[in-house]
Scaffold this motif. Structure first.
Motif: not given
Length: 395
Positions: A244-254
């Motif tokens: 639904t587009g609620r994910w806010r692009g956190v880098r997988p590395l973090y």
């Protein structure tokens, strides 16, 4: 706009369900490998007791963490791959032929090996574990000493599969703006289970595998399928957050760094013996969603390479055979059968122990590939979907 900004922007848009997510397939092999490392500590490998103690301390919590990963991942993948007009009967059919053919083949081989080895077959456990019902029995012999002990987790997964169509209806009714709230509530519920077990369950009888919990408490926290549904639900809700587009692009590395920090911080705890495995529900849910978002954004990572995806595809077969192959090889050095891990081990020197650990792992991969190629994949191709009706007039 930088490449990372493009990724961040892409991951906040609604994502099409059903899009292939190779990283999640590949991450299965990471979790299966960590379970292998965990189980390897139950029969001493290192003759140097100091090194063995260090290995045990580092590997002790890998199993509980990885099992939770599989449960969260199941909820995520089933929700992600659910089709709007999917037939419930067809869904159950696919799940059955994914799980049972390989399980039944390994089960039959183990029964045969037990007979050849002259081992007494525990028929009550054998009967209950054949249909994968052992996790429901409040007796640790049914979970720890079944014909193929790791399959207790499949007993839990079966409840997830059975309930999924209903749970999906409920999750789909959550308004997108409230998905993160419900994800938090599910995580809190999972974290409260140790409190519930200690408040409401008896503190006896004791169990040889835990000094902190009675067997009823440990069974409730770790093995009872109903208690583990929170992990499955967390995966379902995280999939909806991404869709639904609620994910806010956190880098997988973090996120991976967060998971590693959480693991190091919990090393003093005995997650299995004390029932605190739910501390990983948030980091693991974030890892899965972050990896899926990276795939959607088209990022090239180690986890979506062809080799890692292949290992992920055979990870179910690996999980079924790893403990038998590992213990059988270890026991063979002492001219014994290693079925069920019941043998007297002969520890190795440090270099030899590491070489054995790696060699046995490769042997597990080989056996898993054979099981996948000869049983799992053919069964799925042959029976997972009904044959299309033939045109009239054909024979």
């Amino acid at each position: 706009m930088t490449a990372q900004e493009e990724v961040d922007r892409a991951t906040v848009l609604p994502a099409p369900s059903g899009t292939r997510l190779p990283s999640l397939t590949a991450l299965r092999t990471v979790a299966a490998t960590l379970v292998y490392i965990h189980h390897a500590m139950y029969q001493p490998l290192f003759s140097d007791q100091g090194i063995q103690n260090a290995y045990n301390a580092l590997a002790r919590n890998l199993g509980p963490m990885s099992i939770m990963y599989f449960f969260v991942l199941s909820g995520f993948i089933l929700t992600w791959s659910a089709k709007p007009h999917d037939n419930v009967k067809q869904y159950y059919r696919r799940r059955f032929f994914k799980i049972f053919p390989s399980h039944l083949v390994v089960y039959a081989i183990l029964l045969l090996l037990m007979f050849v080895a002259g081992r007494a077959i525990p028929w009550p456990q054998a009967v209950v574990s054949l249909p994968l019902l052992q996790a429901w029995v409040p007796d640790f012999n049914y979970q720890l000493f079944a014909i193929n002990p790791p399959t207790w987790t499949l007993s839990v997964e079966l409840l997830f599969y059975l309930c999924f169509p209903l749970l999906l209806i409920l999750v789909n009714r959550i308004r997108p703006s409230r998905l993160w709230l419900y994800a938090g509530l599910v995580a809190v519920a999972a974290l409260l289970m140790p409190v519930v077990s200690r408040l409401f369950l008896p503190d006896s009888p004791s169990t040889p595998v835990s000094a902190s919990l009675s067997w009823p408490q440990l069974w409730f926290l770790y093995y009872l399928p109903v208690t583990r549904v929170f992990e499955f639900l967390a995966g379902m809700i995280m999939a909806k957050i991404l869709m639904t587009g609620r994910w806010r692009g956190v880098r997988p590395l973090y996120i991976v760094v967060l998971l590693v920090v959480a693991y190091v911080a919990t090393l003093p705890l005995k997650l299995y013996e004390e029932g605190y495995q739910a501390v990983f529900i948030i980091p693991l849910a974030l890892v899965i969603t972050g990896a899926a978002a990276a795939d959607l954004a088209g990022r090239r990572t180690l986890f979506n390479t062809r080799g890692m995806v292949f290992l992920g595809e055979i990870s179910y077969a690996f999980y079924l055979v790893h403990i038998t192959v590992f213990f059988s090889l270890q026991a063979a050095f002492n001219h014994q059968w290693g079925l069920g891990g019941m043998f007297t081990s002969r520890p190795f020197g440090t270099v030899a122990a590491i070489a054995f650990l790696v060699g046995a792992y490769l042997a597990c991969v080989l056996v898993a590939w054979l099981l996948y190629a000869l049983v799992e994949r053919p069964a799925m191709r042959r029976w997972a979907r009904p044959r299309r009706a033939r045109p009239a007039g054909t024979s």
